[in-house]
Design a protein around this motif. Structure first.
Motif, PDB file in Angstrom:
ATOM      1  N   THR A  28      -6.343  -8.452  -1.185  1.00 47.45           N
ATOM      2  CA  THR A  28      -5.830  -9.140   0.002  1.00 47.45           C
ATOM      3  C   THR A  28      -6.957  -9.461   0.986  1.00 47.45           C
ATOM      4  O   THR A  28      -6.995 -10.537   1.582  1.00 47.45           O
ATOM      5  CB  THR A  28      -4.776  -8.254   0.691  1.00 47.45           C
ATOM      6  OG1 THR A  28      -3.784  -7.887  -0.266  1.00 47.45           O
ATOM      7  CG2 THR A  28      -4.112  -9.002   1.834  1.00 47.45           C
ATOM      8  N   ARG A  46       0.614 -11.234   3.121  1.00 49.66           N
ATOM      9  CA  ARG A  46       1.199 -10.179   2.292  1.00 49.66           C
ATOM     10  C   ARG A  46       2.591 -10.570   1.809  1.00 49.66           C
ATOM     11  O   ARG A  46       2.984 -10.250   0.679  1.00 49.66           O
ATOM     12  CB  ARG A  46       1.239  -8.857   3.074  1.00 49.66           C
ATOM     13  CG  ARG A  46      -0.112  -8.148   3.144  1.00 49.66           C
ATOM     14  CD  ARG A  46       0.029  -6.716   3.621  1.00 49.66           C
ATOM     15  NE  ARG A  46       0.411  -6.655   5.025  1.00 49.66           N
ATOM     16  CZ  ARG A  46      -0.459  -6.590   6.033  1.00 49.66           C
ATOM     17  NH1 ARG A  46      -1.764  -6.571   5.784  1.00 49.66           N
ATOM     18  NH2 ARG A  46      -0.051  -6.530   7.276  1.00 49.66           N
ATOM     19  N   ARG A  50       3.701 -10.855  -2.010  1.00 49.51           N
ATOM     20  CA  ARG A  50       4.858 -10.127  -2.533  1.00 49.51           C
ATOM     21  C   ARG A  50       5.793 -11.059  -3.285  1.00 49.51           C
ATOM     22  O   ARG A  50       6.287 -10.744  -4.364  1.00 49.51           O
ATOM     23  CB  ARG A  50       5.616  -9.443  -1.379  1.00 49.51           C
ATOM     24  CG  ARG A  50       5.207  -8.005  -1.140  1.00 49.51           C
ATOM     25  CD  ARG A  50       6.240  -7.246  -0.331  1.00 49.51           C
ATOM     26  NE  ARG A  50       6.670  -7.937   0.869  1.00 49.51           N
ATOM     27  CZ  ARG A  50       6.054  -7.832   2.042  1.00 49.51           C
ATOM     28  NH1 ARG A  50       4.977  -7.065   2.155  1.00 49.51           N
ATOM     29  NH2 ARG A  50       6.500  -8.481   3.092  1.00 49.51           N
ATOM     30  N   LYS A  60      -0.700  -6.807  -9.588  1.00 50.23           N
ATOM     31  CA  LYS A  60      -1.735  -5.978  -8.984  1.00 50.23           C
ATOM     32  C   LYS A  60      -2.195  -4.943  -9.979  1.00 50.23           C
ATOM     33  O   LYS A  60      -1.412  -4.398 -10.746  1.00 50.23           O
ATOM     34  CB  LYS A  60      -1.205  -5.277  -7.726  1.00 50.23           C
ATOM     35  CG  LYS A  60      -1.001  -6.184  -6.542  1.00 50.23           C
ATOM     36  CD  LYS A  60      -0.668  -5.382  -5.297  1.00 50.23           C
ATOM     37  CE  LYS A  60      -1.863  -4.606  -4.781  1.00 50.23           C
ATOM     38  NZ  LYS A  60      -1.586  -3.877  -3.544  1.00 50.23           N
ATOM     39  N   ARG A  63      -5.938  -2.092  -6.231  1.00 52.66           N
ATOM     40  CA  ARG A  63      -5.991  -2.985  -5.068  1.00 52.66           C
ATOM     41  C   ARG A  63      -6.412  -4.395  -5.450  1.00 52.66           C
ATOM     42  O   ARG A  63      -6.536  -5.251  -4.592  1.00 52.66           O
ATOM     43  CB  ARG A  63      -6.968  -2.411  -4.028  1.00 52.66           C
ATOM     44  CG  ARG A  63      -6.454  -1.152  -3.349  1.00 52.66           C
ATOM     45  CD  ARG A  63      -7.424  -0.664  -2.273  1.00 52.66           C
ATOM     46  NE  ARG A  63      -6.863   0.436  -1.515  1.00 52.66           N
ATOM     47  CZ  ARG A  63      -6.891   1.703  -1.907  1.00 52.66           C
ATOM     48  NH1 ARG A  63      -7.460   1.999  -3.054  1.00 52.66           N
ATOM     49  NH2 ARG A  63      -6.352   2.656  -1.162  1.00 52.66           N
ATOM     50  N   GLU A 492      -1.317   2.312 -10.044  1.00 55.41           N
ATOM     51  CA  GLU A 492      -0.035   2.615  -9.430  1.00 55.41           C
ATOM     52  C   GLU A 492       1.098   2.055 -10.293  1.00 55.41           C
ATOM     53  O   GLU A 492       0.892   1.136 -11.100  1.00 55.41           O
ATOM     54  CB  GLU A 492       0.037   2.042  -8.019  1.00 55.41           C
ATOM     55  CG  GLU A 492      -0.029   0.531  -7.943  1.00 55.41           C
ATOM     56  CD  GLU A 492      -0.010   0.029  -6.510  1.00 55.41           C
ATOM     57  OE1 GLU A 492       0.560  -1.056  -6.289  1.00 55.41           O
ATOM     58  OE2 GLU A 492      -0.573   0.695  -5.630  1.00 55.41           O
ATOM     59  N   LYS A 514      10.728   2.620   0.151  1.00 61.53           N
ATOM     60  CA  LYS A 514       9.339   2.175   0.008  1.00 61.53           C
ATOM     61  C   LYS A 514       9.022   1.218   1.148  1.00 61.53           C
ATOM     62  O   LYS A 514       9.536   0.105   1.223  1.00 61.53           O
ATOM     63  CB  LYS A 514       9.132   1.478  -1.334  1.00 61.53           C
ATOM     64  CG  LYS A 514       7.703   1.009  -1.532  1.00 61.53           C
ATOM     65  CD  LYS A 514       7.584   0.137  -2.765  1.00 61.53           C
ATOM     66  CE  LYS A 514       6.185  -0.453  -2.867  1.00 61.53           C
ATOM     67  NZ  LYS A 514       5.786  -1.255  -1.719  1.00 61.53           N
ATOM     68  N   GLY A 516       5.595  -0.306   3.156  1.00 60.54           N
ATOM     69  CA  GLY A 516       4.136  -0.361   3.144  1.00 60.54           C
ATOM     70  C   GLY A 516       3.594  -0.073   1.756  1.00 60.54           C
ATOM     71  O   GLY A 516       4.240  -0.320   0.737  1.00 60.54           O
ATOM     72  N   ALA A 517       2.390   0.469   1.718  1.00 52.57           N
ATOM     73  CA  ALA A 517       1.709   0.699   0.446  1.00 52.57           C
ATOM     74  C   ALA A 517       2.389   1.821  -0.335  1.00 52.57           C
ATOM     75  O   ALA A 517       2.950   2.750   0.235  1.00 52.57           O
ATOM     76  CB  ALA A 517       0.244   1.040   0.692  1.00 52.57           C
ATOM     77  N   ARG A 519       2.441   5.121  -2.249  1.00 51.92           N
ATOM     78  CA  ARG A 519       1.640   6.336  -2.184  1.00 51.92           C
ATOM     79  C   ARG A 519       2.290   7.437  -3.017  1.00 51.92           C
ATOM     80  O   ARG A 519       3.526   7.460  -3.163  1.00 51.92           O
ATOM     81  CB  ARG A 519       1.524   6.845  -0.733  1.00 51.92           C
ATOM     82  CG  ARG A 519       0.929   5.844   0.242  1.00 51.92           C
ATOM     83  CD  ARG A 519      -0.569   5.741   0.081  1.00 51.92           C
ATOM     84  NE  ARG A 519      -1.163   4.880   1.110  1.00 51.92           N
ATOM     85  CZ  ARG A 519      -2.377   4.381   1.046  1.00 51.92           C
ATOM     86  NH1 ARG A 519      -3.130   4.652  -0.010  1.00 51.92           N
ATOM     87  NH2 ARG A 519      -2.842   3.611   2.004  1.00 51.92           N
TER      88      ARG A 519
END
Length: 777
Positions: A28, A46, A50, A60, A63, A492, A514, A516-517, A519
């Motif tokens: 990004t 973003r 998406r 993806k 990153r 991920e 979920k 944001g990113a 994790r």
């Protein structure tokens, strides 16, 4: 001047074109920089990314972003056929058709002068270097063979069973071929004896009856020692014998001396390993940091066997090690990556003997975070060889003659340093799956004695965390020196797998918000909510299946499971080739002497090595798993008709897989044996659901089963289900109103009947069974 759309924002087409021009190299941040986007524009960017990902246009990898259906420059592929011009066509070996569509074809370019080992045919598996070929009709990629990894095989591997009238039968060792014996005429046995492991060429036969075969090679006898693992070794073509030149190099090797090394022989490093460990390649030491600026901190030393000193690039030892990729561990034997003189002698950090090592000095702050690190080539002498339970018992107040003198000066400082490191580890919050590992203990004759689940101790965690710290330090040092290296990476989960997990958790009334990113903490939150509940193993299993598989790569995209931005294997060069490459890179970058990474080793060549050793790692895992299955099947073969308790470990359209609680053995319950009604596969719930009764057999359910068949040679078991399926109480609704009890999740009976009718009439969409891949550090 940065390119922008007419309205001040780049179009979707422009963004995709930029991603296409830089496959797998941008994220990004780079996209925003290319189009001159300000911070205020990042949210809109973003959102567009998406949307493109949801539409399957882009994907993806960590990153980094790439266009969907784009292959990396180096790929392992299967040669599937020929085109109309007779040129070979291949397809990538690992490809997610659901997420990315049909696998792209690769047309293989064959040069006039073939390099040795690159002559391929249909059915072979090869490592290819590829490039885009937009003008190639029907094949968007053009490839060149770097190395043949696996030749096409038509032979069948199995056990020879002699018949009274002469000749015999081949009993296949492959689960998929279980029950499909081959008839071997007396003239075609090649002298095979009953119980021999043999390789057979099938023969075309006429008429009815068993297919026929001819013995090509006798590989060993099941009557001999270590016979069960021999099956997996030959089935997966794992190299057993070292080349004569490699053995000569090993025998000629001399012990390391102080030349070019720091003298660490007075530092009381200790090894802590399993009690049956044959080689000891890591030693540790900790002491309070005397620096007043790091009050409460510790200095941790991690010393790793200096394999690079003995195994030089391009040597016969190096070629053999790369071909193996890693050591393979079976319950009855080890197939080592290096000859015994190297692995169990010169490089094993045994007590009282001077040994060469590549060591890292880690400065840990009072908050548990690593403040700094430095690497050293040393000569060390281990002060003691301990096993995990022994070290833990000493800390818990039960020292023995060995650990008693070590308790105050060595063990307590190690545990104190670990307590600090654990603070930082808990703050990092890596993926915390509770997946106990079983260990098979054998009798003297090689048969199963019992199966245990070793207790997970702080001693295990101490060594694990120190090794992780050392691995991170190695990756950071090599990145700082701008040297190529092989990373240990773990991507991920894909958006599809996350969505499937969310849908499954809804059936348990468990939120998975979920925002944001992505994790590991999001998954840990779910795992924490089910801890102590009946369905804790079920949720652990489904979360595991949502994860990607760890691998080796010359390109870094981080380690999701450990929640680390950079990570490289450094701590086990005796048994992993990746660690040896990292050692060589450190020696080169720091000018530490002989055995350095060659100057001609580039990102491209290391990509080839990473692809190959990722493949050998998967080969080893499969061979180890199959051997355990065969040992347990032999163990249970005389208990046909016995009943066992287990847990449903897999749900497919063909039936249920059950893992027994006491031995960990896996077996199948065919769907046709579940009852008189039709069972539908519910992908969201990971369950088979009866169309009439609504009875549900679900992943993670505890069930009673009867053993009805065992095929020890193939490691296959078949069970009969004795337990009733779960049913949903009437009047309960899935959404809204009173929540379903968490032990009985699912639809109401009315919804079940409506769904069953739809499926019976062909209106319902058939699900698809997917088995997730495990992640390893």
């Amino acid at each position: 001047m940065k390119r922008k759309h007419d309205h001040g924002f780049p179009s979707r087409e422009a963004i995709v074109a930029f991603i296409r021009a830089h496959p797998g190299k941008i994220g990004t941040r780079e996209i925003a920089r290319e189009f001159g986007l300000k911070n205020a524009d990042r949210a809109e960017l973003r959102r567009i990314l998406r949307d493109l990902a949801d539409e399957g246009v882009i994907a993806k990898r960590g990153r980094k972003i790439h266009e969907t259906a784009v292959l990396p420059p180096t790929v392992i592929a299967d040669i599937t056929g020929r085109d109309t011009d007779g040129e070979l066509l291949a397809a990538p070996t690992e490809w997610d058709t659901e997420q990315s569509g049909p696998a792209p074809k690769i047309r293989i370019h064959v040069p006039r002068r073939l390099q040795p080992g690159t002559a391929a045919g249909v059915g072979d598996r090869a490592l290819l270097r590829i490039e885009k070929a937009d003008d190639a009709e029907g094949a968007p990629y053009r490839g060149r063979i770097i190395k043949i990894i696996d030749q096409a095989r038509t032979r069948v591997l199995g056990i020879f069973r002699k018949l009274p009238g002469g000749g015999g039968l081949l009993v296949p060792v492959d689960k998929k071929q279980a029950g499909r014996e081959l008839n071997i005429a007396p003239s075609d046995t090649a002298g095979a004896e009953d119980g021999d492991l043999i390789s057979v060429d099938p023969i075309r036969s006429r008429g009815y009856g068993l297919a026929a075969g001819r013995v090509k090679e006798r590989l060993g006898s099941l009557a001999s020692e270590k016979a069960i693992s021999l099956i997996a070794i030959h089935a997966h073509e794992i190299p057993q014998a070292f080349s004569p030149s490699a053995l000569r190099e090993a025998e000629a090797a001399e012990p390391a001396t102080l030349k070019g090394r720091e003298d660490w022989r007075d530092l009381p490093l200790v090894t802590i390993d399993p009690p049956d460990a044959k080689d000891h390649d890591d030693a540790v030491h900790a002491a309070p940091d005397p620096d007043p600026n790091n009050k409460g901190g510790y200095i941790v030393h991690v010393a790793i066997a200096d394999v690079a000193f003995y195994v030089r690039p391009g040597s016969a030892l190096d070629r053999d090690a790369l071909m193996r990729g890693n050591s393979v561990y079976f319950p009855d034997r080890v197939v080592p990556m290096l000859p015994e003189r190297i692995s169990n002698n010169l490089c094993s950090l045994v007590p009282g003997e001077a040994r060469g090592a590549l060591a890292v000095r880690l400065v840990i702050g009072a908050d548990g975070r690593k403040r700094s690190h430095s690497f050293h080539r040393v000569l060390m002498r281990s002060a003691a060889k301990l096993h995990y339970a022994q070290a833990q018992a000493a800390i818990d107040g039960r020292p023995d003659d060995t650990t008693g003198p070590l308790l105050e000066p060595i063990l307590k400082p190690l545990y104190a340093a670990y307590a600090l490191v654990k603070l930082a580890r808990d703050e990092r919050d890596p993926l915390d799956l509770d997946l106990p590992e079983r260990k098979i203990l054998l009798k003297a004759d090689g048969t199963v004695d019992r199966v245990i689940v070793p207790e997970r101790l702080d001693a295990h965690r101490l060594i694990e965390e120190f090794m992780i710290l050392a691995n991170v330090a190695a990756a950071e040092m090599l990145e700082k020196k701008a040297l190529p290296l092989i990373y240990r990476v773990h991507d991920e989960p894909t958006q599809e797998k996350v969505y499937n997990l969310q849908e499954f958790l809804k059936t348990l009334d468990l939120p998975f918000a979920k925002t944001g990113a992505l994790r590991p903490s999001l998954f840990n939150r779910v795992l924490g909510q089910v801890r102590g509940e009946d369905y804790e193993p079920l949720v652990n299993e489904v979360v595991l299946r949502s994860q990607a598989q760890a691998e080796y790569s010359a390109e870094n995209y981080g380690h999701f499971g450990l929640n680390l931005r950079r990570y490289a294997h450094f701590t086990s060069p005796i048994r992993r080739y990746a660690d040896l490459v990292v050692h060589r890179a450190l020696i080169r970058s720091l000018g530490l002497g002989e055995g350095a990474l060659p100057e001609n080793e580039t990102l491209e060549t290391l990509s080839e090595v990473a692809a190959q050793i990722s493949l050998t790692e998967r080969r080893a895992m499969k061979a180890e798993r199959e051997t355990a299955d065969r040992l347990i099947a032999h163990f249970l073969a005389d208990r046909i008709g016995a009943t066992f308790q287990g847990r449903i470990s897999g749900v497919t359209r063909s039936g249920l897989f059950v893992k027994l609680s006491d031995t960990g053995a896996d077996g199948l319950i065919p769907i046709r044996t579940l009852g008189t009604e039709y069972f539908n596969y519910d992908e969201t719930r990971h369950a088979l659901v009866g169309s009439r009764s609504g009875a549900m057999h679900r992943l993670g359910d505890v069930v009673d089963v009867r053993l009805v068949e065992a095929a020890p040679v193939a490691g296959a078991l078949r069970f009969e289900l004795l337990s009733e399926g779960q049913s949903i109480p009437r009047g309960r609704k899935r959404d809204g109103g009173k929540a379903l009890p968490k032990s009985l999740p699912g639809r109401s009976p009315r919804e079940k009947v409506r769904k069953a009718r739809k499926e019976k009439s062909g209106k319902a969409k058939a699900g698809r069974s997917k088995k997730g891949k495990s992640w390893k550090r």
